[in-house]
Scaffold this motif. Structure first.
Motif, PDB file in Angstrom:
ATOM      1  N   VAL A 158       6.989 -28.228   5.975  1.00  0.00           N
ATOM      2  CA  VAL A 158       5.937 -27.522   5.229  1.00  0.00           C
ATOM      3  C   VAL A 158       6.140 -26.020   5.378  1.00  0.00           C
ATOM      4  O   VAL A 158       6.990 -25.562   6.137  1.00  0.00           O
ATOM      5  N   ARG A 159       5.318 -25.245   4.652  1.00  0.00           N
ATOM      6  CA  ARG A 159       5.277 -23.804   4.900  1.00  0.00           C
ATOM      7  C   ARG A 159       4.588 -23.577   6.244  1.00  0.00           C
ATOM      8  O   ARG A 159       3.628 -24.273   6.582  1.00  0.00           O
ATOM      9  N   ILE A 220       7.990 -31.474   2.203  1.00  0.00           N
ATOM     10  CA  ILE A 220       9.160 -32.296   1.907  1.00  0.00           C
ATOM     11  C   ILE A 220       9.321 -33.342   2.998  1.00  0.00           C
ATOM     12  O   ILE A 220       9.318 -33.017   4.190  1.00  0.00           O
ATOM     13  N   VAL A 221       9.478 -34.593   2.600  1.00  0.00           N
ATOM     14  CA  VAL A 221       9.789 -35.651   3.549  1.00  0.00           C
ATOM     15  C   VAL A 221      11.275 -35.532   3.900  1.00  0.00           C
ATOM     16  O   VAL A 221      12.137 -35.596   3.024  1.00  0.00           O
ATOM     17  N   LEU A 222      11.564 -35.338   5.190  1.00  0.00           N
ATOM     18  CA  LEU A 222      12.945 -35.145   5.648  1.00  0.00           C
ATOM     19  C   LEU A 222      13.163 -35.844   6.985  1.00  0.00           C
ATOM     20  O   LEU A 222      12.227 -35.995   7.771  1.00  0.00           O
ATOM     21  N   VAL A 223      14.387 -36.237   7.235  1.00  0.00           N
ATOM     22  CA  VAL A 223      14.707 -36.764   8.552  1.00  0.00           C
ATOM     23  C   VAL A 223      14.579 -35.627   9.562  1.00  0.00           C
ATOM     24  O   VAL A 223      14.846 -34.457   9.255  1.00  0.00           O
ATOM     25  N   GLY A 224      14.123 -35.955  10.774  1.00  0.00           N
ATOM     26  CA  GLY A 224      13.761 -34.954  11.763  1.00  0.00           C
ATOM     27  C   GLY A 224      14.758 -33.835  12.006  1.00  0.00           C
ATOM     28  O   GLY A 224      14.401 -32.649  11.909  1.00  0.00           O
ATOM     29  N   PRO A 225      16.030 -34.133  12.315  1.00  0.00           N
ATOM     30  CA  PRO A 225      16.989 -33.065  12.594  1.00  0.00           C
ATOM     31  C   PRO A 225      17.201 -32.117  11.415  1.00  0.00           C
ATOM     32  O   PRO A 225      17.421 -30.924  11.614  1.00  0.00           O
ATOM     33  N   VAL A 226      17.113 -32.642  10.211  1.00  0.00           N
ATOM     34  CA  VAL A 226      17.292 -31.795   9.026  1.00  0.00           C
ATOM     35  C   VAL A 226      16.086 -30.882   8.838  1.00  0.00           C
ATOM     36  O   VAL A 226      16.222 -29.681   8.574  1.00  0.00           O
ATOM     37  N   ALA A 227      14.889 -31.451   8.986  1.00  0.00           N
ATOM     38  CA  ALA A 227      13.671 -30.640   8.882  1.00  0.00           C
ATOM     39  C   ALA A 227      13.683 -29.529   9.927  1.00  0.00           C
ATOM     40  O   ALA A 227      13.368 -28.365   9.633  1.00  0.00           O
ATOM     41  N   ALA A 228      14.071 -29.872  11.155  1.00  0.00           N
ATOM     42  CA  ALA A 228      14.115 -28.874  12.227  1.00  0.00           C
ATOM     43  C   ALA A 228      15.137 -27.785  11.941  1.00  0.00           C
ATOM     44  O   ALA A 228      14.901 -26.599  12.219  1.00  0.00           O
ATOM     45  N   SER A 229      16.262 -28.161  11.352  1.00  0.00           N
ATOM     46  CA  SER A 229      17.314 -27.190  11.047  1.00  0.00           C
ATOM     47  C   SER A 229      16.838 -26.176  10.018  1.00  0.00           C
ATOM     48  O   SER A 229      17.047 -24.963  10.167  1.00  0.00           O
ATOM     49  N   TYR A 230      16.176 -26.651   8.962  1.00  0.00           N
ATOM     50  CA  TYR A 230      15.667 -25.730   7.943  1.00  0.00           C
ATOM     51  C   TYR A 230      14.569 -24.834   8.516  1.00  0.00           C
ATOM     52  O   TYR A 230      14.489 -23.644   8.185  1.00  0.00           O
ATOM     53  N   ALA A 231      13.723 -25.395   9.387  1.00  0.00           N
ATOM     54  CA  ALA A 231      12.640 -24.593   9.971  1.00  0.00           C
ATOM     55  C   ALA A 231      13.193 -23.511  10.894  1.00  0.00           C
ATOM     56  O   ALA A 231      12.691 -22.376  10.903  1.00  0.00           O
ATOM     57  N   LYS A 232      14.234 -23.826  11.667  1.00  0.00           N
ATOM     58  CA  LYS A 232      14.825 -22.838  12.565  1.00  0.00           C
ATOM     59  C   LYS A 232      15.533 -21.729  11.798  1.00  0.00           C
ATOM     60  O   LYS A 232      15.614 -20.590  12.252  1.00  0.00           O
ATOM     61  N   ALA A 233      16.037 -22.082  10.607  1.00  0.00           N
ATOM     62  CA  ALA A 233      16.783 -21.101   9.818  1.00  0.00           C
ATOM     63  C   ALA A 233      15.870 -20.182   9.022  1.00  0.00           C
ATOM     64  O   ALA A 233      16.310 -19.145   8.523  1.00  0.00           O
ATOM     65  N   ASP A 234      14.578 -20.538   8.907  1.00  0.00           N
ATOM     66  CA  ASP A 234      13.673 -19.756   8.060  1.00  0.00           C
ATOM     67  C   ASP A 234      12.274 -19.730   8.681  1.00  0.00           C
ATOM     68  O   ASP A 234      11.620 -20.767   8.804  1.00  0.00           O
ATOM     69  N   ALA A 235      11.800 -18.567   9.043  1.00  0.00           N
ATOM     70  CA  ALA A 235      10.496 -18.428   9.695  1.00  0.00           C
ATOM     71  C   ALA A 235       9.342 -18.812   8.783  1.00  0.00           C
ATOM     72  O   ALA A 235       8.223 -19.047   9.261  1.00  0.00           O
ATOM     73  N   LEU A 237       9.105 -21.522   7.249  1.00  0.00           N
ATOM     74  CA  LEU A 237       9.004 -22.981   7.246  1.00  0.00           C
ATOM     75  C   LEU A 237       8.684 -23.507   8.634  1.00  0.00           C
ATOM     76  O   LEU A 237       8.971 -22.858   9.639  1.00  0.00           O
ATOM     77  N   ALA A 238       8.097 -24.714   8.679  1.00  0.00           N
ATOM     78  CA  ALA A 238       7.771 -25.352   9.955  1.00  0.00           C
ATOM     79  C   ALA A 238       7.779 -26.864   9.780  1.00  0.00           C
ATOM     80  O   ALA A 238       7.597 -27.383   8.670  1.00  0.00           O
ATOM     81  N   VAL A 239       7.980 -27.569  10.875  1.00  0.00           N
ATOM     82  CA  VAL A 239       7.930 -29.031  10.851  1.00  0.00           C
ATOM     83  C   VAL A 239       6.516 -29.449  11.246  1.00  0.00           C
ATOM     84  O   VAL A 239       6.023 -29.096  12.330  1.00  0.00           O
ATOM     85  N   SER A 240       5.866 -30.181  10.372  1.00  0.00           N
ATOM     86  CA  SER A 240       4.505 -30.647  10.632  1.00  0.00           C
ATOM     87  C   SER A 240       4.490 -31.671  11.760  1.00  0.00           C
ATOM     88  O   SER A 240       5.525 -32.234  12.136  1.00  0.00           O
ATOM     89  N   ASP A 241       3.305 -31.939  12.289  1.00  0.00           N
ATOM     90  CA  ASP A 241       3.146 -32.975  13.311  1.00  0.00           C
ATOM     91  C   ASP A 241       3.237 -34.382  12.729  1.00  0.00           C
ATOM     92  O   ASP A 241       3.278 -35.374  13.472  1.00  0.00           O
ATOM     93  N   ILE A 242       3.288 -34.487  11.424  1.00  0.00           N
ATOM     94  CA  ILE A 242       3.333 -35.796  10.772  1.00  0.00           C
ATOM     95  C   ILE A 242       4.660 -36.495  11.081  1.00  0.00           C
ATOM     96  O   ILE A 242       5.733 -35.896  11.018  1.00  0.00           O
ATOM     97  N   SER A 243       4.569 -37.784  11.394  1.00  0.00           N
ATOM     98  CA  SER A 243       5.758 -38.618  11.589  1.00  0.00           C
ATOM     99  C   SER A 243       5.630 -39.866  10.732  1.00  0.00           C
ATOM    100  O   SER A 243       4.562 -40.496  10.686  1.00  0.00           O
ATOM    101  N   PHE A 244       6.720 -40.199  10.064  1.00  0.00           N
ATOM    102  CA  PHE A 244       6.745 -41.418   9.250  1.00  0.00           C
ATOM    103  C   PHE A 244       7.538 -42.526   9.943  1.00  0.00           C
ATOM    104  O   PHE A 244       7.942 -43.500   9.313  1.00  0.00           O
ATOM    105  N   GLY A 245       7.739 -42.381  11.241  1.00  0.00           N
ATOM    106  CA  GLY A 245       8.455 -43.407  11.998  1.00  0.00           C
ATOM    107  C   GLY A 245       9.956 -43.165  12.041  1.00  0.00           C
ATOM    108  O   GLY A 245      10.489 -42.246  11.423  1.00  0.00           O
ATOM    109  N   GLN A 246      10.630 -44.022  12.772  1.00  0.00           N
ATOM    110  CA  GLN A 246      12.071 -43.884  12.945  1.00  0.00           C
ATOM    111  C   GLN A 246      12.816 -44.694  11.892  1.00  0.00           C
ATOM    112  O   GLN A 246      12.421 -45.809  11.554  1.00  0.00           O
ATOM    113  N   GLU A 247      13.893 -44.119  11.383  1.00  0.00           N
ATOM    114  CA  GLU A 247      14.713 -44.816  10.406  1.00  0.00           C
ATOM    115  C   GLU A 247      15.486 -45.951  11.075  1.00  0.00           C
ATOM    116  O   GLU A 247      15.619 -46.008  12.303  1.00  0.00           O
TER     117      GLU A 247
END
Length: 295
Positions: A158-159, A220-235, A237-247
Motif C-alpha cells: 500500500v501507500r 497490490i496483492v504481492l508475495v511477501g519478499p516482493v512487496a518488501a523489496s518494493y517498499a524498501k526501494a521507495d519510501a 510504499l509500505a507493506v500492510s499488516d494484512i496476510s493472505f496466508g502462505q503460498e
C-alpha cells in the motif's frame, strides 16, 4: 578292296557320330567368380543430442538452455544496471544458472510478460520457466513442474500513508485492488477480497506500482519478499499488516513430455536445497534489490 573301303567309311561315320554327340552336350558352367565381401557401412558418429537423448540431448546439442521469466519480481527476478548495461538478476536467475551449469550449457534469458510465459513454453519458444510460479492445478494441465523450492507469505503493498488504515482484509471493502494478471495473487484478490470496489489486473508489477503511487489503486496483492523489496526501494510504499496466508510453494515449469529435463532440474534443486544455497541466493538477491532497482 571294296570291303576295305567299306570298313574305312564305317570308321569315318562312327567318328563323326561321336563328334556330333560331344558337341551336343551342354558346356559346363563357368566357375563363379569370388568377390570380396562388402565392408560394413560406417556408422555415423552420434551427435550430442543423440548421445544424451530426449530434451537434454536437444539442449546440449544447441549448447544453451532458454529461460523464460518476467523480470519485475524482486528478489526473484529483476533488472539492475551493471557497468552501464541492464541485466536480469535475482535468486531465480541464480537457480537457473545452476541448472545450466549442471547440464553443461549456456543460459539464455528471455524476459517477457508473466501471462505469456506458459504459452511460450508450450510453443517451444523457451525451454523452462523460473519466475516465482506456483504450480496450480490449472497450470498443471498444460505443463509439468519441478519440486517446490521456496514458499512465502502473501502480503499487501500500500501507500505508506495508508498502511495504518488498511491493516485488515475487512478494511479493503470498497477499495481498488491490484494484482498481476494470471497469477495466484489475481486469484487471491478475486476470492479473498469479496467486497473490493474494483479489481485491476495488469501484466507488469511495475505498472501496478505506478498506479498505486498515482492513486489509481489502493493496494497490490504481492508475495511477501516482493512487496518488501518494493517498499524498501521507495519510501512512499509500505507493506500492510494484512496476510493472505502462505503460498503452496513456487516451482519450475517444464513442457510436458520432457521427463529427462524435469528429473535433471529436480536433481539440481535438491542439491541446492541440501546445501542451503537457495537461502544464500535469496539473501544476496534481496540485498542487491535494496541497492538498485530499475522501474
Amino acid at each position: 578292296m571294296l570291303k576295305r573301303k567299306g570298313k574305312m567309311m564305317l570308321a569315318v561315320l562312327v567318328a563323326m557320330l561321336m563328334l556330333l554327340t560331344a558337341c551336343s552336350q551342354p558346356a559346363p558352367a563357368p566357375a563363379a567368380a569370388t568377390e570380396p565381401a562388402e565392408a560394413p557401412a560406417e556408422t555415423p558418429a552420434e551427435t550430442p543430442a543423440e548421445a544424451a537423448g530426449g530434451k537434454i540431448g536437444d539442449v546440449q546439442a544447441a549448447g544453451k538452455i532458454v529461460l523464460g521469466t518476467s523480470a519485475d519480481y524482486p528478489p526473484y527476478e529483476f533488472i539492475v544496471e551493471v557497468d552501464g548495461n541492464l541485466e536480469v538478476v535475482g535468486f531465480d536467475i541464480e537457480i537457473a544458472r545452476e541448472i545450466a551449469n549442471d547440464l553443461g550449457v549456456e543460459l539464455e534469458i528471455r524476459d517477457m510478460d508473466f501471462d505469456g510465459l506458459l504459452a511460450a513454453l508450450v510453443a517451444g519458444n523457451i525451454d523452462f520457466i523460473v519466475a516465482g510460479m506456483v504450480p496450480t492445478e490449472v497450470r498443471k494441465e498444460s505443463v509439468d513442474f519441478s519440486v517446490p523450492y521456496y514458499r512465502a507469505e502473501q502480503r499487501f503493498l500500500v501507500r505508506a500513508a495508508d498502511a495504518a488504515e488498511l491493516s485488515t482484509i475487512e478494511a479493503l471493502a470498497g477499495k481498488r485492488i491490484g494484482a498481476q494478471i494470471s497469477t495466484v495473487q489475481e486469484t487471491i484478490a478475486t476470492e479473498q477480497i469479496p467486497d473490493a470496489g474494483e479489481l485491476r489486473f495488469l501484466s507488469r508489477i511495475n505498472d501496478l506500482v505506478m498506479d498505486l503511487k498515482s492513486d489509481r489503486i489502493d493496494g497490490i496483492v504481492l508475495v511477501g519478499p516482493v512487496a518488501a523489496s518494493y517498499a524498501k526501494a521507495d519510501a512512499q510504499l509500505a507493506v500492510s499488516d494484512i496476510s493472505f496466508g502462505q503460498e503452496d510453494g513456487v516451482a519450475i515449469a517444464i513442457a510436458k513430455g520432457n521427463d529427462d529435463l524435469t528429473e535433471a532440474i529436480n536433481a539440481t534443486l535438491e542439491r541446492l536445497m541440501a546445501d542451503d544455497l537457495i537461502t544464500q541466493f535469496i539473501a544476496e538477491a534481496t540485498a542487491l534489490a535494496d541497492e538498485q532497482q530499475v522501474e
